[in-house]
Design a protein around this motif. Structure first.
Motif, PDB file in Angstrom:
ATOM      1  N   VAL A 522       0.858  -1.191   0.000  1.00 49.61           N
ATOM      2  CA  VAL A 522       0.000   0.000   0.000  1.00 49.61           C
ATOM      3  C   VAL A 522       0.886   1.230   0.000  1.00 49.61           C
ATOM      4  O   VAL A 522       2.037   1.188   0.460  1.00 49.61           O
ATOM      5  CB  VAL A 522      -0.940   0.027   1.226  1.00 49.61           C
ATOM      6  CG1 VAL A 522      -2.012  -1.054   1.134  1.00 49.61           C
ATOM      7  CG2 VAL A 522      -0.148  -0.099   2.515  1.00 49.61           C
ATOM      8  N   TYR A 523       0.335   2.324  -0.564  1.00 50.90           N
ATOM      9  CA  TYR A 523       1.061   3.591  -0.653  1.00 50.90           C
ATOM     10  C   TYR A 523       0.315   4.669   0.136  1.00 50.90           C
ATOM     11  O   TYR A 523      -0.887   4.557   0.404  1.00 50.90           O
ATOM     12  CB  TYR A 523       1.204   4.004  -2.114  1.00 50.90           C
ATOM     13  CG  TYR A 523       2.113   3.083  -2.900  1.00 50.90           C
ATOM     14  CD1 TYR A 523       3.476   3.365  -3.012  1.00 50.90           C
ATOM     15  CD2 TYR A 523       1.604   1.949  -3.546  1.00 50.90           C
ATOM     16  CE1 TYR A 523       4.311   2.522  -3.729  1.00 50.90           C
ATOM     17  CE2 TYR A 523       2.435   1.111  -4.253  1.00 50.90           C
ATOM     18  CZ  TYR A 523       3.789   1.391  -4.340  1.00 50.90           C
ATOM     19  OH  TYR A 523       4.599   0.551  -5.032  1.00 50.90           O
ATOM     20  N   ARG A 524       1.059   5.664   0.421  1.00 46.23           N
ATOM     21  CA  ARG A 524       0.481   6.801   1.156  1.00 46.23           C
ATOM     22  C   ARG A 524      -0.631   7.433   0.336  1.00 46.23           C
ATOM     23  O   ARG A 524      -0.504   7.605  -0.872  1.00 46.23           O
ATOM     24  CB  ARG A 524       1.554   7.837   1.474  1.00 46.23           C
ATOM     25  CG  ARG A 524       2.629   7.310   2.414  1.00 46.23           C
ATOM     26  CD  ARG A 524       3.665   8.383   2.711  1.00 46.23           C
ATOM     27  NE  ARG A 524       4.757   7.842   3.526  1.00 46.23           N
ATOM     28  CZ  ARG A 524       5.787   8.553   3.945  1.00 46.23           C
ATOM     29  NH1 ARG A 524       5.867   9.854   3.606  1.00 46.23           N
ATOM     30  NH2 ARG A 524       6.725   7.982   4.668  1.00 46.23           N
ATOM     31  N   GLU A 526      -3.489   5.985  -0.088  1.00 45.10           N
ATOM     32  CA  GLU A 526      -4.410   4.918  -0.467  1.00 45.10           C
ATOM     33  C   GLU A 526      -5.138   4.390   0.767  1.00 45.10           C
ATOM     34  O   GLU A 526      -4.906   4.817   1.894  1.00 45.10           O
ATOM     35  CB  GLU A 526      -3.662   3.783  -1.155  1.00 45.10           C
ATOM     36  CG  GLU A 526      -3.012   4.175  -2.477  1.00 45.10           C
ATOM     37  CD  GLU A 526      -2.279   3.019  -3.116  1.00 45.10           C
ATOM     38  OE1 GLU A 526      -1.901   3.131  -4.288  1.00 45.10           O
ATOM     39  OE2 GLU A 526      -2.080   1.998  -2.413  1.00 45.10           O
ATOM     40  N   THR A 527      -6.057   3.430   0.546  1.00 46.22           N
ATOM     41  CA  THR A 527      -6.782   2.759   1.621  1.00 46.22           C
ATOM     42  C   THR A 527      -6.198   1.371   1.818  1.00 46.22           C
ATOM     43  O   THR A 527      -6.080   0.601   0.861  1.00 46.22           O
ATOM     44  CB  THR A 527      -8.282   2.653   1.299  1.00 46.22           C
ATOM     45  OG1 THR A 527      -8.834   3.972   1.204  1.00 46.22           O
ATOM     46  CG2 THR A 527      -9.001   1.870   2.387  1.00 46.22           C
ATOM     47  N   ARG A 600     -10.480  -1.170   7.489  1.00 46.48           N
ATOM     48  CA  ARG A 600      -9.988  -0.296   6.412  1.00 46.48           C
ATOM     49  C   ARG A 600      -9.475   1.008   7.011  1.00 46.48           C
ATOM     50  O   ARG A 600     -10.162   1.652   7.815  1.00 46.48           O
ATOM     51  CB  ARG A 600     -11.093  -0.023   5.413  1.00 46.48           C
ATOM     52  CG  ARG A 600     -11.473  -1.265   4.606  1.00 46.48           C
ATOM     53  CD  ARG A 600     -12.292  -0.925   3.385  1.00 46.48           C
ATOM     54  NE  ARG A 600     -13.605  -0.369   3.730  1.00 46.48           N
ATOM     55  CZ  ARG A 600     -14.509   0.050   2.817  1.00 46.48           C
ATOM     56  NH1 ARG A 600     -14.188  -0.005   1.526  1.00 46.48           N
ATOM     57  NH2 ARG A 600     -15.675   0.508   3.199  1.00 46.48           N
ATOM     58  N   HIS A 602      -8.337   4.539   5.745  1.00 48.02           N
ATOM     59  CA  HIS A 602      -8.429   5.425   4.585  1.00 48.02           C
ATOM     60  C   HIS A 602      -7.345   6.499   4.662  1.00 48.02           C
ATOM     61  O   HIS A 602      -7.008   6.987   5.733  1.00 48.02           O
ATOM     62  CB  HIS A 602      -9.820   6.075   4.532  1.00 48.02           C
ATOM     63  CG  HIS A 602     -10.944   5.071   4.537  1.00 48.02           C
ATOM     64  ND1 HIS A 602     -11.355   4.425   3.389  1.00 48.02           N
ATOM     65  CD2 HIS A 602     -11.717   4.605   5.553  1.00 48.02           C
ATOM     66  CE1 HIS A 602     -12.361   3.610   3.691  1.00 48.02           C
ATOM     67  NE2 HIS A 602     -12.597   3.700   5.000  1.00 48.02           N
ATOM     68  N   SER A 603      -6.850   6.846   3.435  1.00 52.92           N
ATOM     69  CA  SER A 603      -5.853   7.924   3.317  1.00 52.92           C
ATOM     70  C   SER A 603      -4.668   7.658   4.235  1.00 52.92           C
ATOM     71  O   SER A 603      -4.393   8.376   5.198  1.00 52.92           O
ATOM     72  CB  SER A 603      -6.476   9.294   3.636  1.00 52.92           C
ATOM     73  OG  SER A 603      -7.556   9.563   2.773  1.00 52.92           O
ATOM     74  N   PRO A 642       3.220   2.186   4.803  1.00 51.36           N
ATOM     75  CA  PRO A 642       2.770   3.043   3.693  1.00 51.36           C
ATOM     76  C   PRO A 642       3.985   3.521   2.873  1.00 51.36           C
ATOM     77  O   PRO A 642       4.795   4.320   3.358  1.00 51.36           O
ATOM     78  CB  PRO A 642       2.077   4.209   4.402  1.00 51.36           C
ATOM     79  CG  PRO A 642       1.865   3.752   5.819  1.00 51.36           C
ATOM     80  CD  PRO A 642       2.986   2.824   6.103  1.00 51.36           C
ATOM     81  N   HIS A 645       5.249   6.858  -3.528  1.00 49.03           N
ATOM     82  CA  HIS A 645       5.432   6.539  -4.944  1.00 49.03           C
ATOM     83  C   HIS A 645       6.860   6.857  -5.349  1.00 49.03           C
ATOM     84  O   HIS A 645       7.399   7.904  -5.033  1.00 49.03           O
ATOM     85  CB  HIS A 645       4.438   7.352  -5.800  1.00 49.03           C
ATOM     86  CG  HIS A 645       3.023   6.866  -5.597  1.00 49.03           C
ATOM     87  ND1 HIS A 645       2.537   5.725  -6.183  1.00 49.03           N
ATOM     88  CD2 HIS A 645       2.005   7.407  -4.868  1.00 49.03           C
ATOM     89  CE1 HIS A 645       1.275   5.560  -5.842  1.00 49.03           C
ATOM     90  NE2 HIS A 645       0.929   6.572  -5.035  1.00 49.03           N
TER      91      HIS A 645
END
Length: 647
Positions: A522-524, A526-527, A600, A602-603, A642, A645
């Motif tokens: 997962v990336y910063r 994202e959820t 989950r 989020h963000s 996290p 990119h």
């Protein structure tokens, strides 16, 4: 017939002196004193004597060089040791001379008691240690002097006193060189009369008084003291003295009768005292509890002062002769032999109060049964084995020779439980307080648990639906309280029962949980979705699941993780509870399948980095609609990192 003559210099008229001549024609004629004032050179004061006096008042100078005549006492035989020189108050002239002082009279004392009569001499010449002789003039022979005792002659005593002096019943005690005390240990009726203290002269000339007299009147012993029957409290055994058994906390009431028929005005002081068991009674061993003083003040002995001030100790007079002591809330240290002491007091002419008689009566031997020695607790029906959801019923019986709950005593009963193998009595399950009000211990709120009294001393604990967590060792705890003043309670005793084992069969529920991060990376921004699948083996029908998500984040500056924090959960009824997300963004927790839960985040932000895990639990609902946890598990760790990119 001139008996003797002497003189002294006056201070305020240095040129004048005073001179007196005692005249008595026959032995029983009045004694006359002629006082003349002559030049001082004719009669200087004796060596070492300070002159003193006051000048004659105006109009009296005509007496100087003349004789003043004064009749003292008629009808008595006089000699030097009987003289008490009194210059005429008409002249106002005084000459310092020997003075012998005894107490003012008459003194009243009771037959059979002791008396001490003091005597001291002042303004004398000669050695510092003076001698004293005591005489008695009985009413039937007021002119006959009976020698009692002397400080200088061991053979001084007359026959009527000789045996008593030899036995030490009559003695003279020297306080200092010029002061003594005559002591008579046991007064007799024939000891009444006028007592004279005479000091043989050591002066160069006869000046002043050489003896002092005081009258003693011996009263018959009319003081009476006796016990009154004890009150209705306690159990009395037919012994002498009466033996009274009290329960701790009960009220001890004892009374005594005290009376006197003395014709003189006297006051009675009445005191209640206690001697510890098996110890002879005497002034050294009798501890005063409370007493009524001659001035009618009520005072307590030092150990009882606080109880008197608090109203737990009382002393009252009922009628003319009866006195009653009440000790509220009897304690173990109140045991002993109780006595009533009556003392008769009279006021002497000098204004002081003197005790002239004392008598004591035994009231009762009091035993106090302490609650700690009597309180006992038993439980039943014995070791219990039950299944989950079944009711658990335990009985506790409080026994012993205990006072009934009410005015003087109160009781509380409770149950404690310790898990198997745990030390100590454990935690409180439920209890009934001293007012009969029930309450549940911490952790038992909301459950159907009853604590009630089913008989006079039998108490029952009932759990409507037992859980495996209710298994352990149970004990019944009973406490006894004493009611003090103002209805305040003081814990006096406590007792615990033997341990009673209780076994609750496990439901046999086995849970397993597998958790993972969907997508793996997962990336910063994202959820992040974390899934948890649960497998169940065993358990009763109607079993429900709940799941919670936890995160452990590394502490700043260290490689170790901090304590786990709740992120979110779903309980057995599907109610969601959100905890604290490290990154502070929105969180959702939901059931996505029969046994699958999802978390989950989020963000995502860098603060969400950590190690997460899923913790499922199995719950069973009983007929009373209460829930209990039947099983639990924990998944393996899931790391959330996290990425940015470009990494």
């Amino acid at each position: 017939m001139d008996l003797f003559a002497s003189g002294c210099l006056t201070s305020d008229l240095p040129e004048m002196g005073c001179f007196w001549v005692l005249r008595q024609s026959r032995a029983y004629d009045p004694l006359e004193i002629q006082v003349s004032y002559l030049p001082a050179a004719s009669f200087p004061c004796p060596p070492g004597r300070a002159p003193g006096g006051s000048p004659p008042r105006p109009g009296l100078l005509s007496f100087i060089g003349q004789a003043s005549r004064m009749v003292l006492v008629a009808g008595m035989r006089w000699g030097p040791r009987h003289l008490q020189l009194l210059l005429s108050s008409h002249t106002g002239v005084q000459c310092f001379a020997r003075e012998v002082l005894v107490p003012k009279g008459p003194l009243y004392r009771v037959a059979g008691t002791a008396i001490s009569i003091s005597c001291n001499v002042s303004s004398y010449e000669g050695p510092a240690q003076q001698n004293f002789e005591w005489f008695l003039y009985r009413p039937e022979a007021p002119e006959a002097a009976l020698g009692i005792i002397s400080t200088r002659d061991t053979r001084f005593s007359y026959a009527v006193f000789g045996a008593r002096v030899a036995a030490g019943e009559v003695q003279v005690q020297r306080l200092q060189g010029d002061a003594v005390v005559l002591k008579i240990a046991h007064l007799q009726a024939q000891d009444a009369g006028v007592y004279e203290c005479y000091t043989p002269s050591t002066d160069a000339r006869y000046l002043g008084s050489y003896s002092g007299k005081v009258e003693l009147r011996v009263l018959p012993d009319t003081l009476q003291v006796s016990a009154t029957p004890p009150g209705p409290r306690g159990r009395q055994a037919p012994t002498s003295p009466p033996r009274l058994t009290m329960h701790e906390g009960q009220e001890l009431a004892l009374g005594c009768l005290a009376r006197t028929s003395t014709q003189q005005h006297t006051h009675l002081a009445v005191s209640f005292g206690r001697a510890v068991p098996e110890v002879p009674v005497g002034r050294a061993t009798l501890q005063e509890v409370v007493g009524l003083r001659p001035d009618l003040a009520v005072e307590a002995g030092a150990p009882y002062a606080e109880r008197l001030a608090a109203g737990e100790l009382r002393l009252g007079k009922e009628g003319a002769e009866r006195y009653r002591m009440v000790v509220g809330g009897a304690q173990a240290e109140d045991a002993g032999t109780y006595h009533c002491t009556a003392a008769e007091w009279i006021q002497d002419p000098d204004g002081s109060w003197t005790q002239i008689a004392e008598k004591r009566a035994v009231l009762a031997q009091v035993d106090v049964q302490t609650l700690s020695s009597q309180l006992a607790v038993a439980v039943g029906p014995g070791e219990r084995r039950i299944g989950p959801g079944e009711h658990l019923e335990l009985l506790c019986n409080v026994s012993g020779a205990l006072p009934p709950p009410g005015r003087h005593a109160a009781y509380s009963v409770g149950w404690e439980m310790a898990p198997a193998g745990a030390p100590g009595p454990g935690r409180l399950v439920a209890q009934l307080d001293t007012d009969g009000v029930g309450s549940l211990g911490p952790g038992y709120e909301g459950r159907h648990i009853a604590m009630e009294k089913v008989a006079s001393r039998t108490y029952r604990l009932r759990l409507e639906a037992a859980r495996p967590g209710d298994a352990g060792t149970y004990r019944c705890l009973a406490k006894a309280y004493i009611r003090g003043s103002g209805a305040r309670l003081r814990e006096a005793a406590s007792a615990r029962s033997r341990p009673l084992p209780v076994h609750v069969r496990e439901e046999g529920v086995v849970l397993e949980a597998v958790a993972w991060l969907a997508g793996g990376t997962v990336y910063r921004g994202e959820t992040a979705s974390l899934l948890c699948n649960i497998s169940v083996r065993g358990g009763p029908p109607g079993l429900r699941l709940a799941a919670s998500w936890w995160v452990e984040r590394p502490e700043e500056g260290t490689l170790s993780s901090g304590p786990a924090q709740l992120v979110g959960s779903v309980d057995q009824d599907g109610v969601v509870e959100l905890g604290v997300r490290p990154g502070g963004g929105p969180v959702s927790v939901e059931l996505v399948g029969p046994r699958s839960y999802r978390l989950r985040l989020h963000s995502l932000g860098p603060e969400d980095k950590g190690v997460y895990h899923c913790a499922p639990s199995a719950w069973v609902q009983h007929a009373d609609y209460s829930w209990y946890q039947a099983g639990s598990a924990r998944s393996g760790p899931v790391t959330v990192y996290p990425y940015t990119h470009g990494e």
